[in-house]
Design an enzyme around this catalytic site. Structure first.
Site, PDB file in Angstrom:
ATOM      1  N   CYS A  47       0.809  -1.221   0.000  1.00  0.00           N
ATOM      2  CA  CYS A  47       0.000   0.000   0.000  1.00  0.00           C
ATOM      3  C   CYS A  47       0.841   1.268   0.000  1.00  0.00           C
ATOM      4  O   CYS A  47       0.380   2.318   0.428  1.00  0.00           O
ATOM      5  CB  CYS A  47      -0.941   0.000   1.205  1.00  0.00           C
ATOM      6  SG  CYS A  47      -2.251  -1.235   1.110  1.00  0.00           S
TER       7      CYS A  47
ATOM      8  N   ALA B 164       5.701  -9.669  -6.627  1.00  0.00           N
ATOM      9  CA  ALA B 164       7.109  -9.819  -7.011  1.00  0.00           C
ATOM     10  C   ALA B 164       7.955  -8.784  -6.280  1.00  0.00           C
ATOM     11  O   ALA B 164       7.513  -7.651  -6.054  1.00  0.00           O
ATOM     12  CB  ALA B 164       7.257  -9.659  -8.526  1.00  0.00           C
TER      13      ALA B 164
END
Length: 653
Positions: free
Chosen positions: A296, A411
């Site tokens: 976030c 990733a």
């Protein structure tokens, strides 16, 4: 060791299974499993409890050999080469860059298979899972006993924080994974030479025991992350993702949270926060720490500051001079790379695309030339390559018809902080950085403005308690919008009530000097056009705008800007933001955009407050302060709605 008066925890599992108790038995284990070189290395660790814990881990896992990692360049090179030899990593085109792939079905934290080891009388957070100590003992015995018979056990001695900092925690990482050991060397401070002294200073140490097993998808249902808070020991097996295996990270963060809550006496916290320094007028630097759930924007926000200390975790304390001080337990970043590009993250991209830094990539696409690619990098993508699920090509789809992305949303890149262009030497200062600003944010597309400041520390604590965020790819199987208290909820071992009380005690502590009182604020980068009358899910702003929000907070902390008082807190006035947008990021900031971003959509906010009141009402031991603040804000909002309507422009407040 966390204990409750009148209660006693059961046996230390690794000691019970390893059965090594005497000094002679410890020496026998070391001589049996170590050659002369490594036996001499372990002799430098003299603490009896540390030696016994290591001996029992060896006796349990039964490796073919033991490697004591001193953190020297020669030892690091051995670990790098072992990772390549075992195919845990593979070399890429750029020097010192390697790729690691996790199992396709394990691309995030396995929260459904993560447990606290508990005794019958013990309470744990309502947001966590518990496992009876005897059940856990059987799990560990079944899965870890003899698991390293054909492997090398690597043992490293680390500090989670600068050596000598009052809140730094010594920790042992024991693993059969060279990838995990390689990651630890980048992300943490190898303290082999100082470990005995630091254990003596701290009065404790954390222990982490991990083995990756055979790395088969069929073993994943039996994968576990088990945390014994009484003996500050973690166990992990049959998993590969660093969030489940590099137990120095979130496993030990949980122990640090426990220590702060139950032993910190209102003067210590362990938070899921970045730490960054913000430049102000006349050469002033103001330090900021901020919480956000993984995925976030913590790394982006940390990099938006001019003086980088950390992007994920923070240990903080109230110093004798009345200041709040913060250190980063880590010395590197394990950062999500999706949407990392030259426009938004130039300093990180400099290291990802140019030679110089050592980088471990995970779960990105690697093309046929050995170059990594990822979603949102702003570059032309190759026609094909290898990614987290195997061979990939443009237009590839799953059986359901859903496109297979270039890289997994979770990733990562692993890199030492010292390579970053805005890295600050203060990151290694055992006195920490004087921290004035604390921010709380999540993926909120439709409710809160980009920036608002709590009116006092109690409101600031409640602001942190009420983070709401869309689920991210950092947790396997997570979907929808959910509460994310302090962005730390998955890492709180005890009750939320105890943790919240520690927050109120810390930020409201009378020992904090008046001139150093914390500024506690909400940030929201994810407000969309659709939420403000448009028809697009595009963000109502840009990633680089965060530099302005931080700059405004820096000036607010020193009384240099004006503000508007609202029921939810203080918000900026337009003229200050217009000036900062122009000065900081050389961008026009239209008045119409300001009005869209900072108007209060009262009904949406009230619904969020009702959600929090309802959820916390079901918890035991929640301080009354939380409900008092929430109900007061709700009453003020409804009164404002009666006068100004359901949508209130900042120009009407």
């Amino acid at each position: 060791m966390v204990e409750i008066v009148g209660q006693q925890s059961g046996a230390d599992i690794v000691e019970r299974l390893g059965k090594i108790k005497s000094r002679d038995a410890i020496e026998d284990v070391f001589r049996k499993y170590m050659d002369g070189e490594h036996y001499s290395r372990i002799a430098s660790i003299s603490n009896g409890d540390v030696r016994q814990k290591i001996a029992n881990a060896i006796a349990l896992c039964r490796p073919c050999s033991v490697f004591i990692n001193r953190g020297t360049e020669a030892d690091r090179q051995f670990i790098r080469e072992l990772a390549l030899k075992k195919s845990e990593e593979a070399s890429l085109a750029m020097k010192n860059h390697t790729i690691h792939y996790d199992l396709a079905q394990e691309q995030g934290r396995i929260v459904d298979r993560t447990y606290y080891i508990v005794d019958e009388w013990e309470d744990v957070s309502s947001l966590a899972q518990r496992m009876n100590r005897e059940t856990a003992l059987k799990e560990v015995k079944t899965n870890l006993a003899g698991i390293m018979e054909d492997m090398t056990m690597i043992i490293g001695f680390y500090m989670r924080g600068p050596v000598g900092a009052p809140v730094s925690n010594p920790a042992i990482e024991i693993t059969s994974s060279a990838y995990v050991a390689h990651s630890a060397e980048i992300l943490y401070r190898n303290a082999y030479e100082d470990f005995d002294d630091e254990v003596k200073r701290a009065g404790h140490f954390f222990t982490n025991i991990h083995s990756e097993g055979l790395n088969r998808p069929e073993d994943l249902p039996d994968a576990r992350v088990l945390m014994d808070r009484h003996y500050r020991t973690t166990y992990s097996f049959k998993c590969t993702y660093a969030g489940n295996t590099l137990l120095l990270k979130k496993g030990n963060h949980r122990f640090a949270v426990d220590k702060a809550v139950y032993e910190g006496n209102g003067k210590e916290l362990a938070e899921h926060m970045f730490i960054t320094g913000i430049n102000g007028p006349s050469g002033r630097v103001t330090w900021c720490a901020g919480a956000a759930p993984s995925g976030c924007g913590k790394t982006t926000t940390a990099m938006a500051g001019s003086h980088f200390v950390g992007d994920d975790l923070a240990q903080m304390w109230i110093a004798k001079d009345g200041t709040i001080r913060s250190v980063n337990p880590e010395c590197g970043i394990f950062g999500i790379v999706e949407d990392v590009n030259w426009e938004g993250d130039p300093m990180l991209m400099e290291n990802l695309r140019k030679p110089g830094a050592e980088v471990i990539w995970s779960n990105v696409l690697v093309d046929d030339n050995g170059v990594p690619h990822w979603t949102g990098n702003g570059e032309e993508l190759p026609e094909s390559g290898i990614n987290f699920q195997g061979r990939w090509h443009k237009g590839m789809k799953e059986e359901s018809g859903k496109p297979v992305p270039v890289s997994h949303p979770n990733a990562r890149c692993t890199i030492a902080s010292s390579f970053l262009g805005n890295y600050s030497e203060e990151a290694e200062n055992p006195k920490g950085v004087l921290t004035r600003i604390f921010t709380y944010s999540g993926r909120d597309s439709d409710t809160m403005p980009p920036l608002w400041v709590a009116k006092n520390s109690d409101q600031g604590v409640v602001l942190g308690a009420c983070i709401v965020s869309a689920a991210t790819a950092t947790e396997v199987g997570a979907t929808g919008v959910k509460r994310a208290p302090w962005a730390n909820a998955p890492f709180i071992p005890g009750s939320l009530g105890d943790y919240m009380e520690a927050q109120f005690s810390f930020f409201g502590n009378p020992d904090i000097a008046l001139e150093h009182k914390p500024v506690m604020a909400g940030l929201n980068y994810f407000l969309t056009h659709k939420a403000r009358g448009g028809d697009s899910d595009k963000l109502l702003g840009e990633k680089k705008d965060v530099k302005v929000w931080l700059a405004w907070l820096e000036r607010f902390a020193h009384g240099d800007v004006s503000y508007i008082e609202t029921p939810i807190g203080y918000i900026p006035v337009y003229d200050d933001l217009k000036t900062l947008f122009s000065e900081i990021i050389y961008k026009q900031y239209p008045e119409a955009l300001y009005e869209k971003q900072f108007s209060l959509y009262v009904d949406n906010i009230v619904k969020r407050l009702e959600l929090q009141i309802d959820a916390y009402s079901k918890e035991s031991g929640i301080p009354d302060k939380l409900f008092d603040v929430l109900k007061s804000q709700m009453d003020e909002l409804l009164q404002l709605k009666d006068v100004k309507g359901a949508v209130v422009s900042p120009f009407d407040m």
